[in-house]
Scaffold this active site. Structure first.
Site, PDB file in Angstrom:
ATOM      1  CG  ASP A 234      -1.823   1.167   1.333  1.00  0.00           C
ATOM      2  OD1 ASP A 234      -2.693   1.262   0.453  1.00  0.00           O
ATOM      3  OD2 ASP A 234      -1.685   1.998   2.250  1.00  0.00           O
ATOM      4  CD  GLU A 264      -2.408   2.672  -3.396  1.00  0.00           C
ATOM      5  OE1 GLU A 264      -3.494   3.240  -3.510  1.00  0.00           O
ATOM      6  OE2 GLU A 264      -1.797   2.620  -2.297  1.00  0.00           O
TER       7      GLU A 264
END
Ligand code: CA
Length: 494
Positions: A234, A264
């Protein structure tokens, strides 16, 4: 050959009450049958909002719904036992389990500390006020409900680089903590706002060696506790790249197998993504943000959009071996921060483009497969009722990837409103002809070669019920309905 197909098995508004883990356990067999090879789970550990937390407000990485912390034992998705049953059910069906790794920040500290801070200009974080002053910050995490089980590590102000809230004096903003690594923010992070190390909460200080070792320990621990095929990282543009450059190698070494890792890095900028891949020694894949935005634009543009430009500026176009392609995710769904939804009519086209082409690893979004209905406040403060219908042909497209997306690929991108591509198949597996249009009913003339003369084709998606037969040269016009997609396959392979 099984082709990797990811499912993001949750969305922002998935109902709480511990329903997700049992739901995944129950769906494991049908997902395997459909052709899903890997499932990306939401954060499996306790967030600051406890049973209400989607999971990105990480409180305790070691609490998988096992300890009475933040208002209860289970996470939003269920307790640890239910998580274990879901993960093992997936593993038994040959599906890899991908864990969401939220390392940028922590929230919901157990105690406050008196700390020294600098004020920071939020618009240019390189502008750090030279003056320091004392304030109270929420930076001490002792995890009283866990009592040192699995890890005795106590997080304190030395483990963080910044906060967005101080008390005594009470202020909101961005504050750089004075610590042993106080030569500014970490480098090798995103360049927005001067330096994008700080995102939210108590920002983790990776330069602290003890923190660094603790995060490695956690990764090894998780892989010991649960079946693991890889990680989804993340918010990596807020984390120094040198950290993951080391952490990923360490995890692969510890696992003794290859792990699938996708990060990400949310920016539709190919140069930034290339730069990041260089910094992490190309050890991971990235979500193709630019392709997602192109899908959004195409779905809004209708017949005014030139379909031949769909792959312009995309990661899958430039570095296909590093691209995880997607149509939607939990941040882009309606009412979320990065909202850029792809209109429903275009979703079958977009999914055909990520699932049936040679390039990229596709990631299917849960509501597109199962539908979703929810109510939440929008930016206007009003309640909105959102319905995301399931895409009727998506199970068939996922199945088509395993059955027909084989062999060399030929693109016929010769018309702004109607494009096609051919998968020519291999000696073991059949191919397909994929035709799509963003305008009225059309047909694409395709030459498949003489060895494909006189072959009858049917639309695997059932959008067309006619039959197309190639002539003695292996040519045919393959039709498609208005604003639709058809996947033509040999009738004798059905
Ligand atoms: Ca950070």
């Amino acid at each position: 050959m099984v082709q990797r197909t990811l499912l993001q098995a949750f969305h922002w508004y998935y109902p709480g009450d511990g329903r997700l883990w049992p739901d995944i356990e129950e769906k494991a067999a049908s997902l395997a049958d459909m052709g899903v090879t890997d499932v990306w789970l939401p954060p499996v550990y306790k967030g600051a909002a406890g049973g209400q937390s989607v999971g990105y407000d990480v409180y305790d990485l070691f609490d998988l719904g096992e300890f009475d912390q933040k208002g209860g034992v289970p996470t939003k998705y269920g307790d640890r036992g239910a998580l274990e049953r879901a993960a093992h059910a997936l593993e038994e069906k040959g599906i890899g389990v991908i864990y969401d790794v939220v390392f940028n920040h922590k929230m919901g500290a157990d105690e406050t500390e008196r700390v020294q801070v600098h004020r920071v200009n939020p618009d240019n974080r390189e502008e750090i006020d030279s003056e320091t002053f004392e304030a109270t910050a929420h930076t001490r995490f002792t995890f009283p409900g866990r009592q040192g089980r699995y890890s005795e590590f106590i997080w304190d102000a030395k483990c963080f680089s910044g906060v967005d809230r101080i008390e005594d004096p009470d202020e909101n903003g961005i504050f750089k903590l004075v610590n042993a690594y106080d030569d500014g923010w970490s480098v090798e992070v995103g360049e927005e706002f001067g330096n994008f190390d700080y995102l939210m909460g108590s920002d983790i200080e990776f330069r602290n060696k003890a923190v660094y070792e603790e995060l490695k320990h956690w990764g090894r621990w998780l892989m010991d506790e649960l079946p693991s095929a890889g990680f989804r990282l993340d918010a990596v543009k807020h984390i120094p790249a040198w950290f993951f450059r080391d952490w990923i190698g360490h995890m692969r070494e510890s696992a003794g197998k290859d792990l699938f890792v996708v990060a990400e890095y949310w920016l539709p900028d190919l140069d930034a993504l290339r730069g990041y891949l260089d910094l992490v020694d190309h050890q991971l894949m990235l979500f193709d943000v630019a392709l997602h935005y192109n899908f959004h634009d195409a779905s809004k543009g209708g017949a005014d959009y030139d379909l031949r430009t769909l792959f312009d500026g995309t990661l899958v176009g430039a570095m296909p071996e590093h691209a995880v392609t997607l149509v939607a995710n939990h941040d882009t769904q309606p009412l979320q921060s990065l909202e850029a939804p792809v209109e429903p009519w275009f979703k079958p086209l977009a999914y055909a483009l990520i699932l049936l082409r040679e390039q990229g690893v596709p990631c299917v979004f849960h509501p597109d497969l199962y539908g979703a209905k929810y109510t939440d406040k929008g930016g206007d403060g009003e309640n909105h009722e959102i319905e995301m219908p399931a895409i009727a042909c998506l199970p068939a497209l996922i199945a088509a990837r395993q059955r027909f997306a084989h062999g060399p690929q030929t693109d016929i991108f010769d018309d702004p409103n109607c494009i096609a591509f051919v998968r020519h198949g291999t000696t073991e597996a059949p191919g397909c002809v994929v035709v799509m249009t963003n305008a009225g009913e059309a047909a694409k003339s395709v030459e498949l070669g003489q060895e494909m003369a006189g072959v009858a084709f049917r639309d695997f998606l059932g959008h067309r019920d006619d039959e197309v037969t190639t002539d003695e040269m292996g040519r045919a016009g393959f039709p498609v309905n208005a604003g639709s997609v058809s996947v033509w396959v040999r009738g004798d392979t059905l």
